[in-house]
Write an enzyme that holds these catalytic residues in place. Structure first.
Site, PDB file in Angstrom:
ATOM      1  CE1 TYR A  44      -6.536  -4.256   6.412  1.00  0.00           C
ATOM      2  CE2 TYR A  44      -5.077  -5.573   5.043  1.00  0.00           C
ATOM      3  CZ  TYR A  44      -5.284  -4.489   5.872  1.00  0.00           C
ATOM      4  OH  TYR A  44      -4.250  -3.635   6.164  1.00  0.00           O
ATOM      5  N   GLY A  48       8.608  -7.690  -0.609  1.00  0.00           N
ATOM      6  CA  GLY A  48       8.039  -6.363  -0.553  1.00  0.00           C
ATOM      7  C   GLY A  48       9.098  -5.329  -0.233  1.00  0.00           C
ATOM      8  NE  ARG A  49       7.971  -3.912   5.733  1.00  0.00           N
ATOM      9  CZ  ARG A  49       7.703  -3.978   7.031  1.00  0.00           C
ATOM     10  NH1 ARG A  49       8.672  -4.180   7.912  1.00  0.00           N
ATOM     11  NH2 ARG A  49       6.454  -3.838   7.456  1.00  0.00           N
ATOM     12  CB  CYS A 108      -0.919   0.004   1.220  1.00  0.00           C
ATOM     13  SG  CYS A 108      -2.227  -1.227   1.136  1.00  0.00           S
ATOM     14  NE  ARG A 150       0.207 -11.717   0.311  1.00  0.00           N
ATOM     15  CZ  ARG A 150       1.253 -10.899   0.488  1.00  0.00           C
ATOM     16  NH1 ARG A 150       1.100  -9.714   1.061  1.00  0.00           N
ATOM     17  NH2 ARG A 150       2.452 -11.237   0.076  1.00  0.00           N
ATOM     18  CB  ALA A 188      -4.729  -3.735  -0.542  1.00  0.00           C
TER      19      ALA A 188
END
Length: 363
Positions: A181, A322-323, A25, A229, A57
């Site tokens: 979520y 990701g990071r 995000c 996911r 997302a």
């Protein structure tokens, strides 16, 4: 050739390698419409060698946004905004994917770099959230329990958003059923105390996710790769454990999903997680074994050698990061060099002159 840089075919799409960008995000959209930030942010990973770039997302309805600044795919203007982004990714040799999501009780929150924290008040652009049950996340406003009719509307919203995603140029779709979520909230007994067909047994709690998978598959057709996911564990007493999620993963495959993207936790504030390099890989391996599904592993994977080892051990079919991509948008090029891959096969022609570092002059 290394396993990491072996192409992968899923339905009608060939991914050039198995090092993919996980959705991250950016909290930088306006009314769900992405902009130049998203364009540069995502296209750089394609230049950097990613096989699949999954956009953040992306809410299927306005009230499904994590924050007021989240991206969306609930109207035509958002389709138009996404098109230059997906085109840029494709032009750089990668596949554009998008994660479709509804944040449930964790919606309407301040972004990580906003001045406030917790739930955004209505006076500041927030809204009343919805969830399987009227159980609040710690520190957030209480959600409203969804009616069965509203559940049906959300399924249809995922379907329509998937159609818009294809119109926008995305070639792979991921359904977000992780990180606390909405779909994850239905799956877990910690957040779902319903007594109708969406509550009680694991099969009932999985019903919404599976209905979404079926609806999206029907909408996008047979040629589009469909990922889901999941959080493999809630990391909290009484919550989901990996074998629960492996069973749901198997059901998801039967419903039309092709691939399981394995993450963990995010449901409750009191979760207990032991974090270390590759800490989520054992969960991916277990789901792969039990569900018989191809899986992606994620979680502090930071080098080509580490990624290759995970694949060689049979723990996963794909590596998502990701990071590490944020730290190094050319992670794919670096990993290829670490594994001795031919630079001409992945490096953009404009960058080949930099493939080998120059020798340092001796004093």
């Amino acid at each position: 050739m290394s396993q990491l840089f072996t192409p992968l075919e899923i339905r009608d799409v060939t991914f050039r390698n198995r090092l993919w960008v996980a959705p991250m995000c950016q909290y930088s959209a306006v009314d769900g419409i992405v902009n130049d930030w998203h364009h540069v942010h995502l296209a750089q990973f394609a230049s950097g060698g990613a096989g699949l770039v999954i956009a953040e997302a992306t809410a299927v309805v306005p009230e499904g946004r994590i924050s007021p600044e989240d991206a969306g795919l609930w109207n035509a203007a958002q389709i138009d905004a996404w098109r230059p982004v997906t085109r840029a990714i494709a032009e750089r040799g990668s596949v554009a994917g998008v994660q479709l999501a509804h944040a449930g009780r964790k919606a309407s929150t301040f972004s990580p770099f906003a001045e406030g924290s917790g739930s955004v008040p209505a006076a500041e652009g927030g809204w009343t959230t919805e969830a399987p049950s009227a159980v609040a996340y710690d520190g957030f406003a209480a959600p409203e329990a969804m009616s069965a009719g509203r559940v049906g509307e959300v399924i249809e919203a995922f379907r329509q958003a998937a159609g818009r995603a294809i119109e926008a140029g995305f070639r792979a779709i991921e359904i977000h059923a992780a990180h606390g979520y909405l779909l994850h909230e239905f799956l877990s007994p910690l957040t779902n105390d319903r007594t109708d067909i969406y509550g009680g047994t694991l099969e009932n709690r999985a019903r919404l996710t599976l209905d979404v998978v079926r609806a999206v598959r029907e909408e996008v057709g047979e040629g589009v790769p469909l990922l889901v996911r999941f959080s493999a564990t809630d990391a909290a007493d009484g919550g989901l454990v990996t074998d629960d999620v492996a069973q749901v993963s198997a059901w998801a495959r039967e419903a039309g999903a092709d691939f399981i993207d394995v993450s963990t936790s995010g449901l409750v504030a009191h979760q207990q997680i032991d974090v270390f390099p590759g800490y989520q890989v054992p969960h991916a391996a277990r789901i792969r074994e039990v569900a018989g599904a191809p899986v992606g592993a994620v979680g502090i994977i930071t080098s080509g050698e580490q990624a290759e080892r995970i694949l060689a051990e049979g723990s996963a079919d794909v590596i998502l990061a990701g990071r590490e991509w944020l730290r190094d948008p050319h992670f794919g090029l670096r990993a290829a060099a670490e594994l001795g891959e031919d630079p001409a096969a992945l490096w953009p022609a404009q960058y080949l002159r930099a493939h080998r570092a120059p020798a340092l002059a001796r004093a």
